[in-house]
Design an enzyme around this catalytic site. Structure first.
Site, PDB file in Angstrom:
ATOM      1  N   ARG A  53       0.825  -1.215   0.000  1.00  0.00           N
ATOM      2  CA  ARG A  53       0.000   0.000   0.000  1.00  0.00           C
ATOM      3  C   ARG A  53       0.859   1.264   0.000  1.00  0.00           C
ATOM      4  O   ARG A  53       0.481   2.266  -0.603  1.00  0.00           O
ATOM      5  CB  ARG A  53      -0.938   0.006   1.208  1.00  0.00           C
ATOM      6  N   LYS A  68     -17.114 -18.872   2.582  1.00  0.00           N
ATOM      7  CA  LYS A  68     -18.542 -18.803   2.881  1.00  0.00           C
ATOM      8  C   LYS A  68     -19.385 -18.046   1.866  1.00  0.00           C
ATOM      9  O   LYS A  68     -19.005 -16.974   1.413  1.00  0.00           O
ATOM     10  CB  LYS A  68     -18.724 -18.137   4.240  1.00  0.00           C
ATOM     11  N   GLY A 111      -8.108  -9.391   0.356  1.00  0.00           N
ATOM     12  CA  GLY A 111      -6.954  -9.813   1.147  1.00  0.00           C
ATOM     13  C   GLY A 111      -6.392 -11.174   0.771  1.00  0.00           C
ATOM     14  O   GLY A 111      -5.240 -11.287   0.340  1.00  0.00           O
ATOM     15  N   GLY A 138     -12.251  -4.850   2.004  1.00  0.00           N
ATOM     16  CA  GLY A 138     -13.678  -4.498   2.074  1.00  0.00           C
ATOM     17  C   GLY A 138     -14.131  -3.613   0.924  1.00  0.00           C
ATOM     18  O   GLY A 138     -15.227  -3.810   0.383  1.00  0.00           O
TER      19      GLY A 138
HETATM   20  C1  3PG Z   1      -8.518  -2.072   5.142  1.00  0.00           C
HETATM   21  O1  3PG Z   1      -7.452  -2.439   5.619  1.00  0.00           O
HETATM   22  O2  3PG Z   1      -9.334  -2.860   4.636  1.00  0.00           O
HETATM   23  C2  3PG Z   1      -8.805  -0.617   5.115  1.00  0.00           C
HETATM   24  O3  3PG Z   1      -7.711   0.113   5.568  1.00  0.00           O
HETATM   25  C3  3PG Z   1     -10.033  -0.297   5.932  1.00  0.00           C
HETATM   26  O4  3PG Z   1      -9.848  -0.631   7.263  1.00  0.00           O
HETATM   27  P1  3PG Z   1     -11.121  -0.871   8.177  1.00  0.00           P
HETATM   28  O5  3PG Z   1     -11.731  -2.161   7.733  1.00  0.00           O
HETATM   29  O6  3PG Z   1     -10.621  -0.897   9.597  1.00  0.00           O
HETATM   30  O7  3PG Z   1     -12.069   0.288   7.943  1.00  0.00           O
HETATM   31 MG    MG Z   2     -10.973  -4.156   6.325  1.00  0.00          MG
END
Ligand code: 3PG
Ligand code: MG
Length: 400
Positions: free
Chosen positions: A38, A201, A358, A381
């Site tokens: 990142r 899932k 991820g 996310g």
């Molecule tokens: C992540 O790592 O997915 C982003 O930085 C967002 O982090 P968060 O899920 O704690 O909002």
């Molecule tokens: Mg996250």
């Protein structure tokens, strides 16, 4: 899409205090950044600001300190990695985000072209509340705002949303590249489009599957979630991970796919084991004859060939989630082979390939092809919400 928001070159950076929303939420162990991807993606935007004698003032969250000052979540520990990767000294500015006068003074005193990191925005409860007062305090520290944090864009927080409305705002170079890649993946893709969705899932990916079947020509389902679909079709899945209570949901998704002329591609054979551990004995079964005592832990070779054939006909692939228990050998084989195939088709110019999430990035790195896709998003996310077709507040706020 890139025309719908301002880009970095449209902002006057010369001598300006540039608030750069970054995602410095990187993995850290024993005070060391263990994956700097990142930060690497942020370097071009920082260099561009510095080149124009602007002050690059980085704003970011780090972890989830829940609105309280907590030294364990200080961004100070990330500064050395930023200095390393930019080749530029990086100053750190502590603040609790209630009183920003010391931060303002530090920014004033910093020379043109300085790179500064301000303390974790989540040390103040106003960040996650998208509080306008906090956003105004942030805005008072800069002349313009650049967002390069796609991976935090699914959060409507003060530093990602409210702040964008208070100053001249633009997408950073990484954000712009990300949005362009995503547009090529699902926005205005070259058809046929195949989506590959894996992971454990169905329950965490219902919205995503429902959206994808209306957009793509083929949907490959793998990983533990495929077992739920196989069960819904009447196949026995033995002791495999399976959300039997979601059989109706799986059937509904398959019906919706049929109405939308989206082919659902499920495994036809599977690698089965009797223990959930690495290098345990395995056997191959057709999905209509899975051993009742066994667990499906990867797709089999016939499934792989079928998916490859679908990819041969496609011009675009969007991928989220591994096809098997890829963190253990030999159950990484299906994911690795398919990742390498997608990378090859991309390299040969047949395919636009976009992946994210991820586990997906870890799986592609494991397959040695992280840099061989058209685009690999570091977002978790935010990538999922984008695949769900949801507007992302941090992107919406940048629109002209
Ligand atoms: C992540 O790592 O997915 C982003 O930085 C967002 O982090 P968060 O899920 O704690 O909002
Ligand atoms: Mg996250």
């Amino acid at each position: 899409m890139s025309a719908s928001f301002k880009t970095l070159d449209e902002l006057d950076l010369k001598g300006k205090r540039v608030l750069l929303r970054a995602d410095l939420n990187v993995p850290v162990a024993d005070g060391q950044v263990t994956d700097a991807t990142r930060i690497e993606r942020l370097v071009p935007t920082i260099r561009e600001i510095v080149k124009h004698d602007g002050k690059a003032i980085l704003l970011s969250h780090f972890g989830r300190p829940k609105g309280k000052v907590n030294p364990d979540f200080s961004l100070e520990q990330v500064c050395p990695a930023i200095a390393d990767l930019t080749g530029h000294p990086v100053g750190f500015v502590a603040t609790d985000w209630t009183d920003v006068s010391a931060a303002r003074a530090a920014i004033e005193q910093a020379p043109a072209g300085a790179v500064l990191v301000l303390e974790n925005t989540r040390f103040h409860p106003g960040e996650e509340a998208n509080d306008i007062e906090l956003a105004r305090r942030m805005a008072s520290l800069g002349d313009c705002y650049v967002n390069d944090a796609f991976s935090a864009a699914h959060r409507a927080h003060a530093s990602t949303e409210a702040l964008a409305h208070l100053l001249p705002a633009a997408a950073g170079l990484a954000m712009a590249a990300e949005l362009e890649a995503l547009e090529a993946g699902l926005g205005k893709p070259k058809k046929p489009v195949i989506a590959i969705v894996g992971g454990a899932k169905v329950s965490s990916k219902i919205d995503l599957l429902e959206n994808l079947v209306t957009k793509v020509d083929g949907l490959v389902i793998g990983g533990g979630m495929a077992n739920t679909f196989l069960h819904a079709q009447g196949h026995g899945v033995g002791k495999s991970l399976c959300e039997k209570d979601l059989a109706d949901t799986a059937r509904r998704i398959m019906e919706k796919a049929e109405k939308s002329s989206c082919a659902i591609i499920l495994p036809i054979d599977a690698v089965v084991a009797w223990h959930f551990k690495a290098d345990t004995p395995t056997r191959l079964y057709g999905v209509d004859a899975i051993d009742p005592e066994g667990m499906i832990l990867d797709i089999g070779p016939s499934s792989l060939e079928r998916i490859k054939a679908a990819i041969d006909d496609a011009h675009t692939v969007v991928w989220n989630g591994p096809l098997g228990a890829f963190e253990m050998t030999p159950f990484d084989a299906g994911t690795v082979a398919l990742a390498q195939y997608v990378a090859k088709r991309t390299h040969d110019g047949h395919l636009v390939s976009v992946a994210g999430g991820g586990d997906t990035v870890a799986a592609l790195a494991h397959a040695g092809v992280k840099d061989s896709f058209t685009y690999v998003s570091t977002a978790g996310g935010a990538f999922l919400e984008w695949m769900e077709g949801k507007p992302l507040p941090g992107v919406e706020a940048l629109k002209k």
